[in-house]
Scaffold this active site. Structure first.
Site, PDB file in Angstrom:
ATOM      1  N   CYS A  63      19.546  17.427 -43.139  1.00 34.39           N
ATOM      2  CA  CYS A  63      20.621  16.821 -43.511  1.00 34.39           C
ATOM      3  C   CYS A  63      21.059  15.951 -42.476  1.00 34.39           C
ATOM      4  O   CYS A  63      21.232  16.249 -41.253  1.00 34.39           O
ATOM      5  CB  CYS A  63      21.701  17.515 -44.014  1.00 34.39           C
ATOM      6  SG  CYS A  63      21.672  17.824 -45.986  1.00 34.39           S
ATOM      7  N   HIS A  64      21.312  14.687 -42.838  1.00 34.56           N
ATOM      8  CA  HIS A  64      21.756  13.713 -41.672  1.00 34.56           C
ATOM      9  C   HIS A  64      23.328  13.659 -41.887  1.00 34.56           C
ATOM     10  O   HIS A  64      23.858  13.557 -42.534  1.00 34.56           O
ATOM     11  CB  HIS A  64      21.213  12.178 -42.107  1.00 34.56           C
ATOM     12  CG  HIS A  64      19.657  11.824 -42.090  1.00 34.56           C
ATOM     13  ND1 HIS A  64      19.137  12.398 -43.273  1.00 34.56           N
ATOM     14  CD2 HIS A  64      18.999  11.302 -41.361  1.00 34.56           C
ATOM     15  CE1 HIS A  64      17.786  11.810 -43.144  1.00 34.56           C
ATOM     16  NE2 HIS A  64      17.810  11.254 -41.961  1.00 34.56           N
ATOM     17  N   GLU A  99      25.842  17.558 -49.638  1.00 32.72           N
ATOM     18  CA  GLU A  99      27.297  17.517 -48.991  1.00 32.72           C
ATOM     19  C   GLU A  99      28.263  18.212 -50.424  1.00 32.72           C
ATOM     20  O   GLU A  99      29.098  19.199 -50.252  1.00 32.72           O
ATOM     21  CB  GLU A  99      27.927  16.486 -48.687  1.00 32.72           C
ATOM     22  CG  GLU A  99      27.477  16.044 -47.177  1.00 32.72           C
ATOM     23  CD  GLU A  99      25.898  15.584 -47.304  1.00 32.72           C
ATOM     24  OE1 GLU A  99      25.556  15.327 -46.079  1.00 32.72           O
ATOM     25  OE2 GLU A  99      25.501  15.389 -48.407  1.00 32.72           O
ATOM     26  N   ASP A 113      35.726  35.833 -52.038  1.00 30.91           N
ATOM     27  CA  ASP A 113      36.204  36.618 -50.874  1.00 30.91           C
ATOM     28  C   ASP A 113      37.699  36.982 -51.394  1.00 30.91           C
ATOM     29  O   ASP A 113      38.226  38.098 -50.877  1.00 30.91           O
ATOM     30  CB  ASP A 113      36.262  36.153 -49.647  1.00 30.91           C
ATOM     31  CG  ASP A 113      36.617  36.816 -48.324  1.00 30.91           C
ATOM     32  OD1 ASP A 113      36.163  38.029 -48.147  1.00 30.91           O
ATOM     33  OD2 ASP A 113      37.700  36.418 -47.778  1.00 30.91           O
TER      34      ASP A 113
END
Length: 302
Positions: A63-64, A99, A113
């Site tokens: 990924c950029h 993203e 969690d």
């Protein structure tokens, strides 16, 4: 990483979702009443999602790094599930779907969690891309289908057989990618009257798009803009402004190109540089978006 230097920055949007499934109504009640022992799962997961979106390129190798200019995280409770939605926007050369999915997945992990002490059967079910906008993948395909085009190489050396043409052939190849399969091809000298004769003939032949390559520089024989300008009745300044800006980001001398663009009655005329590299960059900068002009032209017919 994939080379994206040839791409242009456009508005890119992506929306991703993740589903966290609980096993009981009591878990949902604890979520809604903000009574989960570890804290408010909505606010904790929202903060984590924001961090995840910004740090995507740090953990996904291909990924950029890119400017994240907007992120929104929203939630919806459906039966025993919490649906997390992450939207990411940027103005850049590449999309933001990873993203958005990264943000949604991390938000779901944070919820998992925080809920596991009170629900041993909590699960993360789906992480998926819901929507993607922007970039060439969003452009309608084959906008040029049905267009009649002509590619004219203006070059004394090519016309005299002293040099092989590469720029005109590069234009033909680029046009074909966008559905323009019918394109005439001709090599002519750098001569004002010859260029003007080609324009007249092309209009008589009902050519939709006439593309010249060569003759846009500053040498005494570079006369393509001067030859074409008298025929332009609807100039489109933004076309060559875009091409020059795209080129300027790659080579400093791109500002010296004097190309012009516009309609001569129903024929769109473009005057591009003569080098193969510059032509390829111009075609990358202008297509396929320039083909939308034919949808706006009242005289255009498929």
């Amino acid at each position: 990483m994939v080379d994206i230097t040839h791409k242009t920055s456009t508005l890119r949007k992506a929306i991703a979702t993740a589903t966290v499934k609980t096993s009981s109504a009591s878990t949902i009640e604890a979520i809604e009443q903000r009574k989960v022992p570890k804290g408010d799962i909505f606010e904790f997961s929202r903060a984590a999602a924001l961090f995840a979106v910004k740090k995507t390129s740090d953990v996904i190798p291909d990924c950029h790094p890119l400017p994240v200019e907007f992120t929104a995280i929203t939630y919806a409770i459906e039966n025993l599930s919490v649906i997390i939605t992450v939207e990411v926007n940027t103005i850049y050369k590449t999309g933001v779907e990873v993203e958005a999915m990264h943000g949604a997945s991390v938000a779901a992990l944070v919820m998992y969690d925080m809920l596991k002490p009170i629900d041993k059967k909590v699960e993360i079910e789906n992480i998926r891309l819901q929507e993607k906008q922007g970039g060439k993948s969003s452009d309608p395909k084959n906008l040029g289908s049905g267009l009649k085009a002509a590619v004219i190489v203006c070059s004394d050396s090519v016309y005299q057989g002293n040099k092989e043409d590469t720029s005109g052939k590069a234009i033909l190849a680029a046009l074909e990618k966008h559905g323009v399969t019918h394109a005439d091809y001709q090599v002519i000298p750098d001569d004002l009257e010859t260029i003007q004769s080609v324009v007249r003939q092309s209009k008589e032949n009902h050519i939709d798009m006439l593309i010249f390559t060569g003759g846009t520089g500053l040498s005494p024989r570079d006369v393509t803009p001067e030859a074409v300008e008298p025929f332009i009745d609807r100039e489109i300044p933004g076309v060559m402004e875009t091409a020059r800006n795209y080129g300027q980001q790659r080579i400093k001398t791109a500002m010296l190109s004097r190309g012009i663009a516009g309609f001569s009655e129903n024929t769109l005329i473009l005057t591009l540089p003569g080098s193969r590299k510059a032509v390829e960059e111009n075609m990358e900068a202008l297509f396929p978006q320039i083909l939308h002009v034919f949808e706006l032209n009242d005289q255009y017919k498929h």
